[in-house]
Design a protein around this motif. Structure first.
Motif, mmCIF file in Angstrom:
data_model
loop_
_atom_site.group_PDB
_atom_site.id
_atom_site.type_symbol
_atom_site.label_atom_id
_atom_site.label_comp_id
_atom_site.label_asym_id
_atom_site.label_seq_id
_atom_site.Cartn_x
_atom_site.Cartn_y
_atom_site.Cartn_z
ATOM 1 N N GLY A 1 0.815 -1.215 0.000
ATOM 2 C CA GLY A 1 0.000 0.000 0.000
ATOM 3 C C GLY A 1 0.838 1.249 0.000
ATOM 4 N N ALA A 2 1.975 1.234 -0.718
ATOM 5 C CA ALA A 2 2.875 2.392 -0.752
ATOM 6 C C ALA A 2 2.136 3.635 -1.249
ATOM 7 C CB ALA A 2 4.075 2.096 -1.655
ATOM 8 N N GLY A 3 2.416 4.777 -0.572
ATOM 9 C CA GLY A 3 1.805 6.024 -0.976
ATOM 10 C C GLY A 3 0.418 6.248 -0.416
ATOM 11 N N LYS A 4 -0.084 5.324 0.385
ATOM 12 C CA LYS A 4 -1.438 5.429 0.913
ATOM 13 C C LYS A 4 -1.410 5.328 2.436
ATOM 14 C CE LYS A 4 -3.473 3.528 -3.293
ATOM 15 N NZ LYS A 4 -4.317 2.475 -3.905
ATOM 16 N N PRO A 5 -2.439 5.839 3.101
ATOM 17 C CA PRO A 5 -2.436 5.864 4.579
ATOM 18 C C PRO A 5 -2.571 4.471 5.183
ATOM 19 C CG PRO A 5 -4.543 6.647 3.729
ATOM 20 C CD PRO A 5 -3.630 6.524 2.533
ATOM 21 N N ILE A 6 -2.024 4.322 6.394
ATOM 22 C CA ILE A 6 -2.084 3.072 7.159
ATOM 23 C C ILE A 6 -2.596 3.410 8.554
ATOM 24 C CG2 ILE A 6 -0.750 1.142 8.100
ATOM 25 C CD1 ILE A 6 1.290 1.645 5.867
ATOM 26 N N LYS A 7 -3.428 2.535 9.081
ATOM 27 C CA LYS A 7 -3.944 2.749 10.440
ATOM 28 C C LYS A 7 -3.576 1.555 11.320
ATOM 29 C CE LYS A 7 -8.413 2.558 11.469
ATOM 30 N NZ LYS A 7 -9.827 2.950 11.613
ATOM 31 N N LEU A 8 -2.988 1.858 12.503
ATOM 32 C CA LEU A 8 -2.632 0.842 13.489
ATOM 33 C C LEU A 8 -3.494 1.064 14.729
ATOM 34 C CD1 LEU A 8 -0.822 -1.349 14.805
ATOM 35 C CD2 LEU A 8 0.788 0.470 15.381
ATOM 36 N N HIS B 1 -4.529 0.511 2.511
ATOM 37 C CA HIS B 1 -5.425 0.809 1.390
ATOM 38 C C HIS B 1 -4.729 0.450 0.079
ATOM 39 C CE1 HIS B 1 -7.024 3.230 4.705
ATOM 40 N NE2 HIS B 1 -8.195 3.150 4.094
ATOM 41 N N GLY B 2 -4.060 -0.720 0.097
ATOM 42 C CA GLY B 2 -3.273 -1.154 -1.063
ATOM 43 C C GLY B 2 -4.056 -2.003 -2.043
ATOM 44 N N ILE B 3 -3.358 -3.001 -2.618
ATOM 45 C CA ILE B 3 -3.927 -3.764 -3.736
ATOM 46 C C ILE B 3 -4.969 -4.769 -3.287
ATOM 47 C CG2 ILE B 3 -1.817 -3.514 -5.064
ATOM 48 C CD1 ILE B 3 -1.102 -6.368 -4.308
ATOM 49 N N GLY B 4 -5.031 -5.081 -1.998
ATOM 50 C CA GLY B 4 -6.016 -6.036 -1.501
ATOM 51 C C GLY B 4 -5.651 -7.478 -1.816
ATOM 52 N N ILE B 5 -6.484 -8.394 -1.308
ATOM 53 C CA ILE B 5 -6.224 -9.838 -1.459
ATOM 54 C C ILE B 5 -7.504 -10.507 -1.931
ATOM 55 C CG2 ILE B 5 -5.411 -11.923 -0.309
ATOM 56 C CD1 ILE B 5 -4.301 -10.064 1.908
ATOM 57 N N ALA B 6 -7.407 -11.307 -2.989
ATOM 58 C CA ALA B 6 -8.565 -12.034 -3.496
ATOM 59 C C ALA B 6 -9.068 -13.018 -2.443
ATOM 60 C CB ALA B 6 -8.214 -12.764 -4.786
ATOM 61 N N SER C 1 -10.338 -8.504 3.467
ATOM 62 C CA SER C 1 -9.814 -7.766 2.323
ATOM 63 C C SER C 1 -10.683 -7.990 1.095
ATOM 64 C CB SER C 1 -8.367 -8.201 2.021
ATOM 65 O OG SER C 1 -7.865 -7.504 0.909
ATOM 66 N N GLU C 2 -10.610 -7.024 0.185
ATOM 67 C CA GLU C 2 -11.176 -7.136 -1.150
ATOM 68 C C GLU C 2 -10.168 -6.534 -2.121
ATOM 69 O OE1 GLU C 2 -15.023 -5.479 -1.555
ATOM 70 O OE2 GLU C 2 -15.920 -6.626 0.097
ATOM 71 N N LEU C 3 -10.170 -7.029 -3.353
ATOM 72 C CA LEU C 3 -9.223 -6.529 -4.348
ATOM 73 C C LEU C 3 -9.372 -5.019 -4.539
ATOM 74 C CD1 LEU C 3 -9.230 -9.321 -7.083
ATOM 75 C CD2 LEU C 3 -7.378 -8.715 -5.529
ATOM 76 N N GLU C 4 -8.230 -4.350 -4.565
ATOM 77 C CA GLU C 4 -8.132 -2.902 -4.746
ATOM 78 C C GLU C 4 -8.779 -2.115 -3.613
ATOM 79 O OE1 GLU C 4 -6.165 -2.005 -7.014
ATOM 80 O OE2 GLU C 4 -6.051 -3.975 -7.977
ATOM 81 N N GLN C 5 -9.123 -2.757 -2.513
ATOM 82 C CA GLN C 5 -9.751 -2.073 -1.387
ATOM 83 C C GLN C 5 -8.891 -2.152 -0.121
ATOM 84 O OE1 GLN C 5 -12.645 -0.309 -1.725
ATOM 85 N NE2 GLN C 5 -12.441 -0.834 -3.890
ATOM 86 N N GLY C 6 -7.663 -2.634 -0.264
ATOM 87 C CA GLY C 6 -6.799 -2.739 0.893
ATOM 88 C C GLY C 6 -7.072 -3.993 1.709
ATOM 89 N N ALA C 7 -6.382 -4.103 2.842
ATOM 90 C CA ALA C 7 -6.529 -5.285 3.702
ATOM 91 C C ALA C 7 -6.389 -4.866 5.148
ATOM 92 C CB ALA C 7 -5.486 -6.341 3.352
ATOM 93 N N ARG C 8 -7.057 -5.619 6.028
ATOM 94 C CA ARG C 8 -6.929 -5.381 7.469
ATOM 95 C C ARG C 8 -6.586 -6.706 8.138
ATOM 96 N NH1 ARG C 8 -11.839 -2.747 10.233
ATOM 97 N NH2 ARG C 8 -12.796 -4.824 9.905
ATOM 98 N N PHE C 9 -5.427 -6.739 8.786
ATOM 99 C CA PHE C 9 -4.987 -7.911 9.538
ATOM 100 C C PHE C 9 -5.254 -7.655 11.018
ATOM 101 C CE2 PHE C 9 -2.654 -8.312 5.620
ATOM 102 C CZ PHE C 9 -2.628 -9.678 5.392
ATOM 103 N N THR C 10 -5.895 -8.634 11.673
ATOM 104 C CA THR C 10 -6.253 -8.492 13.084
ATOM 105 C C THR C 10 -5.651 -9.641 13.878
ATOM 106 O OG1 THR C 10 -8.340 -7.423 12.487
ATOM 107 C CG2 THR C 10 -8.127 -8.297 14.738
ATOM 108 N N VAL C 11 -4.870 -9.304 14.898
ATOM 109 C CA VAL C 11 -4.241 -10.283 15.779
ATOM 110 C C VAL C 11 -4.886 -10.175 17.159
ATOM 111 C CG1 VAL C 11 -2.123 -10.934 16.968
ATOM 112 C CG2 VAL C 11 -2.047 -10.310 14.555
#
Length: 564
Positions: free
Chosen positions: A448-455, A475-480, A525-535
């Motif tokens: 997600g280079a160039g786009k915001p990240i939230k922690l 808010h990167g490329i997302g995951i199918a 995640s969805e394609l082109e919608q970024g991804a959220r990883f939760t631990v």
């Protein structure tokens, strides 16, 4: 000593003793390395014929037999053809010699004077590959031993069954009582049958095998044809036809369907008594356990083949990834050295020198991360991922990781917001938890280079136990959807390597650390919608979260079960 813990041998070949001593000084403090020195190509060939090596460091320019001829002869021999060779040459820009080295079997090269960090890094990769190959060979030997023991056990069982059958045939005319004792022995299922399939008599072992009672036997309710599943009909038909044609006892494998619906695999031997009209006699040896072992063996073979494929893929990926930071490191280092040799140090602008050193520093940091990832793979695979628990504030630890990664975030053009509870205190391994945060943030920066990240770091009130939650949203490329289940496997990637680098180990390592703490990791995640990883991490390690050491292979688990 276990095979997996034995030292590995490294052969260093150079006609100059000073060069050999330099290489030895670089590597001699590495644990588990056994360094072998050779001062000529002839001596190197002699050592290769008698010993196994994880990697060979070979000088190109040697008298009598140079490095190219030595490498060619090494690769011609079956015993040594797979040993990786790293050429050491003073001609860094002599591409013709470099290409010539690759044609005779070299996998890499090092320029003189050698860089200690490059030597250690490259040797470490091939040592790890050698250890993995050794482990695969050990598991293959273990599998062969299991097969040999099982085959011997089955051979003894079959011999015992056939011996009992022969004794029964001899004793039939002499004493019905002796034959009845054989029926009651319980070693082999025995039943008498008619051509229509009706079982007219059977011993207790056969009745137990198919789940019927003696009352049902006397009532004529047992028919061996009805107990045969459809897929075994053809084998039964062939055996019966051969028996009618030759009157020779027929031996073959089949299954019976038990009354309760379960299945039992048997080795069946059948013969006519006094002709087809009189019916026949069959001996059934329960081989269900053997079939299960064969199924397990087939699964282990598939796992071993997959391990070999993974090893080959890993070799290609690791070589590419380790070369990537080495190239700018070598270029910038040589540029600085050329300036020093030409007495241009005073004329070199400090700003330009600082930029070059920053490039070198970034390359070294990247190599350190790659090597640490490889070491983590080794630790987890061998069950040696040790945790040191202490009480600390998760939010404070996460902010510390963010500060260390600030420069990396700025280069990628990513803004990072940190939200959550002011303080989240629990008992975890601090270094490993910081590694989770760093890997997840690095993953977000990569895709997600160039786009915001939230922690987000907060207490998880929804968990069934006291827990903390770490969430990283990009808010990167997302995951199918179809790829989300496999991204936590070793060497898996969201996108092809040519677009995004890396060994494909970051998320796998995160999952292993999370599971070792008794926690869970999930992705949305969805394609082109970024991804959220939760631990999700328990605030303290729960008793039910303890588990067997990671890395216990299927072969070792099976061997442990077989020994008991």
């Amino acid at each position: 000593m276990d095979d997996g813990e034995q030292g590995v041998k490294i052969l260093m070949v150079d006609d100059r003793p000073a060069n050999l001593m330099s290489l030895r000084a670089i590597l001699e403090d590495q644990p588990g390395y056994e360094l072998i020195l050779a001062s000529s190509g002839e001596e190197a060939l002699d050592r290769v014929l008698r010993e196994d090596f994880a990697v060979i460091l070979l000088d190109v320019a040697m008298p009598q037999m140079d490095g190219f001829e030595t490498a060619r002869l090494i690769k011609q021999r079956e015993r040594s053809c797979k040993i990786p060779i790293i050429f050491i040459t003073a001609s860094v820009y002599d591409m013709e010699n470099i290409y010539r080295g690759y044609t005779v079997g070299a996998v890499d090269y090092l320029p003189k004077p050698v860089d200690p960090h490059a030597v250690r890094a490259k040797v470490a990769v091939f040592v790890e590959l050698h250890l993995q190959a050794r482990e695969i060979e050990r598991q293959a030997r273990l599998l062969q031993e299991i097969q040999a023991r099982e085959q011997e056990r089955l051979r003894r069982q079959a011999n015992e069954a056939m011996a009992e059958k022969r004794r029964a045939e001899v004793a039939r005319d002499a004493s019905e009582a002796r034959f009845r004792r054989l029926q009651e022995s319980g070693l082999v299922g025995i039943f008498f049958w008619q051509l229509d399939g009706r079982v007219v008599d059977a011993n207790e072992a056969f009745l137990c095998m198919v789940g019927f009672s003696e009352d049902e036997l006397r009532a004529g309710h047992i028919n061996w044809r009805e107990l045969t599943p459809p897929e075994c009909d053809a084998a039964d038909g062939r055996a019966l036809a051969e028996l009618q044609a030759t009157s020779v006892c027929q031996m073959y494998e089949k299954e019976f369907v038990r009354r309760d619906g379960g299945r039992v695999s048997v080795l069946l031997g059948s013969a006519f008594l006094d002709g087809p009209e009189e019916g026949g006699l069959s001996f059934a040896l329960d081989i269900t356990q053997r079939k299960q072992v064969e199924s397990e063996r087939a699964r282990l073979v598939r796992e071993l083949r997959q391990a070999v494929r993974v090893r080959d893929d890993f070799l290609s990926i690791a070589a590419h990834e380790l070369k990537t930071p080495l190239t700018p490191l070598r270029i910038q280092t040589e540029s600085i050295l050329r300036a020093i040799r030409k007495d241009e140090c005073e004329r070199v602008e400090l700003a330009r020198l600082a930029r070059r050193l920053e490039v070198i520093q970034r390359s070294v940091v990247r190599m350190e991360r790659l090597i640490e990832s490889l070491l983590d793979v080794s630790r987890v695979t061998r069950g040696k991922l040790e945790l040191e628990f202490e009480e600390f504030d998760l939010m404070a630890a996460a902010r510390g990781v963010v500060e260390r990664m600030r420069e990396e975030l700025d280069r990628a053009g990513c803004t990072l917001s940190v939200e959550g509870d002011t303080e989240v205190v629990g008992r975890w391994d601090r270094l490993r938890i910081e590694q989770i945060v760093e890997n997840l943030l690095s993953n977000a920066v990569k895709y997600g280079a160039g786009k915001p990240i939230k922690l987000v770091v907060e207490r998880d009130e929804r968990a069934p136990y006291e827990a903390a939650r770490i969430s990283v949203q990009d808010h990167g490329i997302g995951i199918a959807k179809e790829a989300q289940a496999r991204i936590f496997d070793k060497f898996e990637r969201v996108a092809p390597m040519r677009h995004f680098g890396g060994l494909g180990l970051g998320l796998w390592i995160v999952q292993q650390i999370v599971q070792a703490h008794g926690g869970e990791i999930a992705v949305e995640s969805e394609l082109e919608q970024g991804a959220r990883f939760t631990v999700t991490l328990p605030l303290a390690l729960r008793a039910e979260a303890t588990r067997a050491p990671a890395g216990a292979s299927a072969v070792e688990r099976h061997a442990s079960q077989a020994s008991t």
